[in-house]
Design an enzyme around this catalytic site. Structure first.
Site, PDB file in Angstrom:
ATOM      1  N   LYS A  11      -5.106  -1.797  -1.950  1.00  0.00           N
ATOM      2  CA  LYS A  11      -4.592  -2.224  -3.264  1.00  0.00           C
ATOM      3  C   LYS A  11      -3.445  -3.242  -3.146  1.00  0.00           C
ATOM      4  O   LYS A  11      -2.885  -3.445  -2.059  1.00  0.00           O
ATOM      5  CB  LYS A  11      -4.142  -0.990  -4.043  1.00  0.00           C
ATOM      6  CG  LYS A  11      -5.292  -0.032  -4.373  1.00  0.00           C
ATOM      7  CD  LYS A  11      -4.833   1.071  -5.327  1.00  0.00           C
ATOM      8  CE  LYS A  11      -5.977   2.011  -5.658  1.00  0.00           C
ATOM      9  NZ  LYS A  11      -5.573   3.036  -6.669  1.00  0.00           N
ATOM     10  N   TYR A  51     -13.314   0.288 -13.122  1.00  0.00           N
ATOM     11  CA  TYR A  51     -12.624   1.526 -13.498  1.00  0.00           C
ATOM     12  C   TYR A  51     -13.053   2.021 -14.883  1.00  0.00           C
ATOM     13  O   TYR A  51     -12.324   2.783 -15.521  1.00  0.00           O
ATOM     14  CB  TYR A  51     -11.107   1.301 -13.455  1.00  0.00           C
ATOM     15  CG  TYR A  51     -10.517   1.374 -12.057  1.00  0.00           C
ATOM     16  CD1 TYR A  51     -10.570   2.545 -11.307  1.00  0.00           C
ATOM     17  CD2 TYR A  51      -9.870   0.283 -11.495  1.00  0.00           C
ATOM     18  CE1 TYR A  51     -10.014   2.625 -10.043  1.00  0.00           C
ATOM     19  CE2 TYR A  51      -9.315   0.353 -10.210  1.00  0.00           C
ATOM     20  CZ  TYR A  51      -9.382   1.539  -9.505  1.00  0.00           C
ATOM     21  OH  TYR A  51      -8.833   1.627  -8.245  1.00  0.00           O
ATOM     22  N   ASN A 114      -0.794   3.284  -5.153  1.00  0.00           N
ATOM     23  CA  ASN A 114      -1.054   4.295  -4.114  1.00  0.00           C
ATOM     24  C   ASN A 114      -1.884   3.743  -2.951  1.00  0.00           C
ATOM     25  O   ASN A 114      -2.579   4.476  -2.264  1.00  0.00           O
ATOM     26  CB  ASN A 114      -1.640   5.574  -4.716  1.00  0.00           C
ATOM     27  CG  ASN A 114      -3.021   5.374  -5.297  1.00  0.00           C
ATOM     28  OD1 ASN A 114      -3.501   4.249  -5.398  1.00  0.00           O
ATOM     29  ND2 ASN A 114      -3.663   6.449  -5.687  1.00  0.00           N
ATOM     30  N   HIS A 117      -7.949   2.882  -2.679  1.00  0.00           N
ATOM     31  CA  HIS A 117      -8.953   3.584  -3.478  1.00  0.00           C
ATOM     32  C   HIS A 117     -10.101   3.941  -2.548  1.00  0.00           C
ATOM     33  O   HIS A 117     -10.454   3.154  -1.668  1.00  0.00           O
ATOM     34  CB  HIS A 117      -9.487   2.693  -4.602  1.00  0.00           C
ATOM     35  CG  HIS A 117     -10.776   3.204  -5.190  1.00  0.00           C
ATOM     36  ND1 HIS A 117     -10.799   4.179  -6.152  1.00  0.00           N
ATOM     37  CD2 HIS A 117     -12.075   2.915  -4.897  1.00  0.00           C
ATOM     38  CE1 HIS A 117     -12.067   4.463  -6.441  1.00  0.00           C
ATOM     39  NE2 HIS A 117     -12.856   3.711  -5.693  1.00  0.00           N
ATOM     40  N   GLU A 128     -20.372   1.691  -6.142  1.00  0.00           N
ATOM     41  CA  GLU A 128     -19.189   0.861  -5.914  1.00  0.00           C
ATOM     42  C   GLU A 128     -19.449  -0.197  -4.835  1.00  0.00           C
ATOM     43  O   GLU A 128     -18.962  -1.325  -4.949  1.00  0.00           O
ATOM     44  CB  GLU A 128     -17.987   1.752  -5.562  1.00  0.00           C
ATOM     45  CG  GLU A 128     -17.564   2.610  -6.748  1.00  0.00           C
ATOM     46  CD  GLU A 128     -16.361   3.489  -6.481  1.00  0.00           C
ATOM     47  OE1 GLU A 128     -15.828   4.057  -7.457  1.00  0.00           O
ATOM     48  OE2 GLU A 128     -15.927   3.625  -5.310  1.00  0.00           O
TER      49      GLU A 128
HETATM   50  P1  CMP Z   1      -8.004   5.400  -7.701  1.00  0.00           P
HETATM   51  O1  CMP Z   1      -8.643   6.223  -6.657  1.00  0.00           O
HETATM   52  O2  CMP Z   1      -7.991   3.940  -7.500  1.00  0.00           O
HETATM   53  O3  CMP Z   1      -8.707   5.719  -9.123  1.00  0.00           O
HETATM   54  C1  CMP Z   1      -8.023   5.558 -10.354  1.00  0.00           C
HETATM   55  C2  CMP Z   1      -6.576   5.256 -10.181  1.00  0.00           C
HETATM   56  O4  CMP Z   1      -5.769   5.412 -11.313  1.00  0.00           O
HETATM   57  C3  CMP Z   1      -5.992   6.197  -9.162  1.00  0.00           C
HETATM   58  O5  CMP Z   1      -6.481   5.884  -7.877  1.00  0.00           O
HETATM   59  C4  CMP Z   1      -4.505   5.995  -9.387  1.00  0.00           C
HETATM   60  O6  CMP Z   1      -3.950   5.006  -8.541  1.00  0.00           O
HETATM   61  C5  CMP Z   1      -4.432   5.470 -10.822  1.00  0.00           C
HETATM   62  N1  CMP Z   1      -3.603   6.301 -11.674  1.00  0.00           N
HETATM   63  C6  CMP Z   1      -2.509   5.882 -12.333  1.00  0.00           C
HETATM   64  N2  CMP Z   1      -1.972   6.882 -13.030  1.00  0.00           N
HETATM   65  C7  CMP Z   1      -2.727   7.977 -12.815  1.00  0.00           C
HETATM   66  C8  CMP Z   1      -2.678   9.338 -13.263  1.00  0.00           C
HETATM   67  N3  CMP Z   1      -1.726   9.770 -14.093  1.00  0.00           N
HETATM   68  N4  CMP Z   1      -3.646  10.187 -12.813  1.00  0.00           N
HETATM   69  C9  CMP Z   1      -4.622   9.756 -11.979  1.00  0.00           C
HETATM   70  N5  CMP Z   1      -4.717   8.472 -11.530  1.00  0.00           N
HETATM   71  C10 CMP Z   1      -3.776   7.596 -11.936  1.00  0.00           C
END
Ligand code: CMP
Length: 140
Positions: A11, A51, A114, A117, A128
């Site tokens: 990311k 998403y 974070n 993904h 995906e």
């Molecule tokens: P990812 O695996 O990329 O899939 C969706 C993303 O939404 C997740 O990782 C997080 O980085 C992001 N995200 C942001 N806020 C939240 C939240 N409150 N709960 C879950 N995912 C979140």
């Protein structure tokens, strides 16, 4: 256990800090092999579609803004039990909950920023992967 493929994104928080290599090393040390990879700047349309399952969630707009805020590295990872193995090495979505030694524990800045993904199931992985890569771009 059969060889499996999963989809991964490094990311914008990680590309910004120039730690894509450190993250790829974590995948490789976990037995995963990068069999396709491209650095891109996601468009808003791509991020909204990718998403789409989260469209109704309160964090959706922020997530799309973040994922388009800088370059990302999209990847296909291959290995035994790749979907589950990748989820193990990533750690919990929220870095506050992530286990020691995981990518998110070591590198993630927040639940949004974070660092990585990864697909949550083999069916999602296939979708995906197809979203970003043609068959011939994945070389195992
Ligand atoms: P990812 O695996 O990329 O899939 C969706 C993303 O939404 C997740 O990782 C997080 O980085 C992001 N995200 C942001 N806020 C939240 C939240 N409150 N709960 C879950 N995912 C979140």
């Amino acid at each position: 256990m059969a060889i499996e493929r999963t989809f991964s994104i490094i990311k914008p928080d990680a590309t910004r800090r120039n730690i894509t290599g450190k993250i790829i090393t974590k995948f490789e040390e976990a037995g995963l092999r990068v069999v396709a990879q491209r650095r891109i700047k996601m468009t808003t349309e791509q991020a909204e579609s990718f998403y789409g399952v989260h469209r109704e969630r309160p964090f959706f707009n922020d997530l799309v803004a973040f994922m388009t805020s800088g370059p990302v590295v999209v990847q296909v990872l291959e290995g035994e039990n790749a979907v589950a193995r990748n989820r193990e090495v990533m750690g919990a979505t929220n870095p506050a909950d992530a286990a020691d030694g995981t990518i998110r524990k070591e590198f993630a800045e927040s639940i949004e920023a974070n660092s990585v993904h990864g697909s949550d199931a083999p069916e999602t992985a296939a979708e995906e992967i197809a979203f970003f890569f043609k068959d011939e771009e994945v070389v195992g």
